[in-house]
Write an enzyme that holds these catalytic residues in place. Structure first.
Site, short mmCIF file in Angstrom:
data_model
loop_
_atom_site.label_atom_id
_atom_site.label_comp_id
_atom_site.label_asym_id
_atom_site.label_seq_id
_atom_site.Cartn_x
_atom_site.Cartn_y
_atom_site.Cartn_z
CE LYS A 1 -35.22 16.74 24.01
NZ LYS A 1 -33.57 17.25 25.62
CD GLU B 1 -33.15 17.21 20.93
OE1 GLU B 1 -32.24 17.29 21.18
OE2 GLU B 1 -34.01 18.37 21.30
#
Ligand code: 13P
Length: 342
Positions: A221, A179
């Site tokens: 992500k 992420e």
């Protein structure tokens, strides 16, 4: 590394019509959320709130592929003594765990941060695997500043940490969610967000390559391409979807099984509409879904407000957002479905 097993888990995390519930707020962050509702944050209230979500049988079994937990939660039992991890597993969703230890100021880079938590990570991953975690999450934070930020130091250091984390996860049989979040704070426009997101993704995938991470066994992500919250130049749903897909196609190899977006401070409905628009834009090389925290939880949190009498209403609110985002992950959401529920 058993790549076939990692790939199977990654594929399940981004299965069609399902996405991830990010319920991994640190104790400090959940306290802020509870404070805004006038709810005291204690071990028990945090447990009650999260138990309410995980016991939302319909939402969990139909639309949620996995749940990102915080260290406290993965060790916690429901009120009746059942481990919360077991409640999640019973719905068919996969338990996951946030393993980064948050951000610290990056030396000589004013206003910028580096995510910490690599020391001892191998041992922590082995323990979390024993507690039932099938995947993990590490969030890097990149701020788009007014004066030339981010710096190369910040982008490179965070990409390196993400890649070291991802390699450790795969070596321990856990699927890493990678992420790199470009924040939507600030007054930059959407094109500046695109520019920074492209740079961050390029650096991240290069670091993943140099650290020998198998792309088939991870989930990305990212943030969407959106204007900063304070930007006067707003972007339409179609513009966000087009620009986000353009940058992702330029940076994310097709070997990655799926992309699960963070919501990052978008409103609930914006986050859903953007995801839906992307999935309507036709054949994509990866599954594109959600890994939302705020955009899945704001409504149920408000409905719950710390009262057991509100549990059913809160579960309905969570069920509604989960369904809306499940439809968006298929490109089948419609704005009037929101009106009907209101
Ligand atoms: P938001 O969807 O609230 O951005 O949270 C997702 C997340 O896990 C941030 O790390």
């Amino acid at each position: 590394m058993n790549l076939a097993e990692l790939n199977k888990v990654a594929a399940a995390m981004v299965a069609p019509g399902r996405g991830i519930l990010a319920a991994d707020e640190s104790t400090g962050t959940i306290k802020k959320r509870f404070d805004s509702l006038g709810v005291e944050s204690t071990v028990d209230t945090r447990r009650d709130y999260r138990e309410m979500l995980f016991r939302s049988a319909d939402a969990m079994s139909k639309y949620i592929s996995g749940v990102i937990l915080y260290d406290e939660t993965i060790r916690q039992n429901a009120k009746d003594g059942t481990p919360l991890v077991k409640l999640i597993e019973k719905t068919g969703a996969l338990p996951g765990i946030k393993v980064d230890k948050g951000t610290k100021a990056l030396p000589f880079c004013p206003g910028e941060v580096i995510t910490e938590g690599l020391d001892g990570l191998r041992e922590r991953l082995a323990e979390y695997r024993g507690l039932g975690a099938k995947f993990a999450k590490w969030r890097a934070v990149i701020d788009v500043g007014e004066h030339g930020l981010p710096s190369y130091s910040c982008v490179a250091a965070n990409a390196h940490a993400l890649a070291r984390y991802a390699a450790l996860c795969q070596d321990e049989g856990i699927v890493p969610i990678v992420e790199p979040e470009v924040l939507m704070d600030g007054s930059h426009d959407i094109d500046r967000c695109v520019e920074v997101t492209q740079w961050v993704l390029k650096e991240t995938f290069q670091a993943l390559f140099f650290n020998r991470v198998a792309l088939e066994g991870m989930v990305l992500k990212p943030n969407m391409a959106v204007p900063g919250k304070k930007s006067a130049k707003r972007a339409s749903v179609a513009e966000v979807a087009e620009k986000t897909l353009k940058v992702l196609k330029a940076c994310v190899p097709a070997a990655v099984p799926g992309i699960a977006f963070l919501s990052g401070g978008q409103s609930d409905e914006e986050a859903t509409a953007h995801l839906d628009a992307m999935n309507r834009m036709g054949a994509l090389p990866w599954h594109v879904t959600f890994s939302y925290g705020r955009a899945l939880q704001a409504a149920p949190q408000k409905a719950w407000s710390g009262k057991s009498a509100n549990v059913a209403a809160a579960q309905r609110a969570f069920g509604h957002r989960a369904m809306m985002n499940g439809l968006a992950a298929l490109g089948q959401w419609k704005a009037d479905l929101e009106r009907k529920a209101a």
